[in-house]
Scaffold this motif. Sequence first.
Motif: not given
Length: 401
Positions: A14-16, A35, A38, A41, A61
Amino acid sequence: MTTAEFIREYRERDIRQLALQANRFPDVDMPYALDQIQGWQIARRKLPKWAACDGVIFPPHLSMEQCSSEPTAQYKLNLAMAWTCKVGHASRMTDLTGGFGVDFSFTSCAFNAATYVERNEQLCHIVEHNLPLLGLNNATVVCADAVEYLSTVEPQTMLFLDPARRDEHGAKTVMLADCTPDVVQLLPQLLEKSRFTMLKLSPMLDWHKAVDDLRGTVREVHIVSVGGECKELLLVLSTVVESELKVYCADLSTASDTSSLFVYTPGSSAPVANSTFNIQHSTFLHEPNASIMKAGCFDELAAAYGVSPVSRNSHLFLSDEPIEDFPGRSFVVERVTTMNKGELRKALVGIGKANIATRNFPLTVAELRKRLKIKDGGDVYIFATTTAEGEHLLLISRKYR
């Protein structure tokens, strides 16, 4: 740990959560790494072949969310190949609004040589890096403004444009004249410098208005959906090929499979009368795919497949026999009920959950679900609609195919 090692090791995380742990990795270029993670993914879902290719660099994004998926890009390649046969020419193409280059990477395969044009320098560097990794060696990358480059370009077999659909404030635009660049203003140059031009437009755009704005130069309209959701509107312009306008309504399931396709000539069918069916057990119910819903070609559909509309505004169709190749979903009606409480109670016996849709009905799905006290899901489908006589009915059905 290097940035490249971090990306490889943590790309499924999870990038967060990764962003909150940035202090643990002082040697990692964290904004770039996030970047890339994400982007990978998103690519795993939209562009699995790209996600499987080592070394591909992904853009920020917004560019990833806006780029085409593999099924829609493959559709454009097939369309480009069909049109090179029509015009007897496949020498070169230019994509004037290259973006991340997904559409370009596919459509360029139909031509001997191809030029990618993009005014964003960062995207140009990314695409220049990625194209050889994807096995594309017939491409030239040019960092330039589309309008300025068009004035200098040599005649092409195909020009491709995907005009920006946001204004200077970031708000979405749905009118052709509001897109950037302005295709209507560029029309004379596009026709002069290509045997055919392919435009990729928002599915929100009124295609009838777009065809009118382009002054009789549109030869084909392609409304493309993926998995039941309308994704793109494609227009093919040409003065080399003279033909009646045709509309293609396609619903794609995979990159190489068109699960349903309906082709028609606008205005070719007289209006079809409302259903005279006595809707009952074993009647077949048909729901057109999302592209047909966008096209609004309900009379042509009814005439082509011999089905009858429940009413003019229901967008649901009936037949007394199964139709194996209907472009959409088909169901078998098991029960029919009005909204009378007694009838409802009897018709819903044994149904604890169902998929509910409303078509020309006074209640929303949420309101109807609350009234029926039925949970979402299961293999029962309830279509709430209104007949031509104004009667509100629930058609309780199960999928035929």
